[in-house]
Design an enzyme around this catalytic site. Sequence first.
Site, PDB file in Angstrom:
ATOM      1  N   GLU A 164      55.698 -21.505  29.075  1.00  0.00           N
ATOM      2  CA  GLU A 164      54.759 -20.676  29.557  1.00  0.00           C
ATOM      3  C   GLU A 164      53.992 -21.683  30.459  1.00  0.00           C
ATOM      4  OE1 GLU A 164      52.733 -16.723  28.513  1.00  0.00           O
ATOM      5  OE2 GLU A 164      51.879 -18.166  27.274  1.00  0.00           O
ATOM      6  N   ASP A 182      56.126 -21.439  24.084  1.00  0.00           N
ATOM      7  CA  ASP A 182      54.612 -21.221  24.061  1.00  0.00           C
ATOM      8  C   ASP A 182      53.573 -22.139  23.610  1.00  0.00           C
ATOM      9  OD1 ASP A 182      52.280 -19.772  24.518  1.00  0.00           O
ATOM     10  OD2 ASP A 182      52.312 -18.739  22.654  1.00  0.00           O
ATOM     11  N   ASP A 204      53.234 -16.363  18.299  1.00  0.00           N
ATOM     12  CA  ASP A 204      53.280 -17.425  19.271  1.00  0.00           C
ATOM     13  C   ASP A 204      54.785 -17.684  19.257  1.00  0.00           C
ATOM     14  OD1 ASP A 204      50.789 -18.859  19.771  1.00  0.00           O
ATOM     15  OD2 ASP A 204      50.810 -18.701  17.281  1.00  0.00           O
TER      16      ASP A 204
END
Length: 166
Positions: free
Chosen positions: A69, A7, A142
């Site tokens: 992502e 992420d 996160d």
Amino acid sequence: MIILGIDPGTATTGYGLIKFYKRSDRIDLIDYGCIFTTPEFSDAQRLNQTYKKLNQIVKKNKPDILAIESIFFFKNSKTAIKVSQTKGVILFWAAKNKIPVYELTPLQVKLGIVGYGRAKKKQVQRMIKELLQLKEIPKPDDAADALAVAICCSTLIKNQKCEKSS
């Protein structure tokens, strides 16, 4: 197969490593956490911090796949540009190390984990806890997001609905 979920972020980049057993659909947690960069450093120094820490994580765990992502939406264009720079360093690292990259949108991740593309962050985190049979929700957020990316990638690979971006 070991999947490294990422992420990306400027100050905090979440990572999550899982082992995916394709034949049995089992997933095991290997590790998770965050790469933190120092705000006093220049952008270039922060990107270098992320790159170096990523190298350490990968040397230790030797992932077969990188799942990251996609940058989907930001209210602040300055934030989007800085996160894109971090993502660029990560993608460069993957290309340099010949690791296949799978990019997933936040919608894909929510759909893959919860079954609903508009799921709330807490719903996703609770599912991560259940899927990995953890006592608590992974922290910080996160890191939990990175684990969600990795787990979703394993599901999509199993169903052959995930395309490599490199």
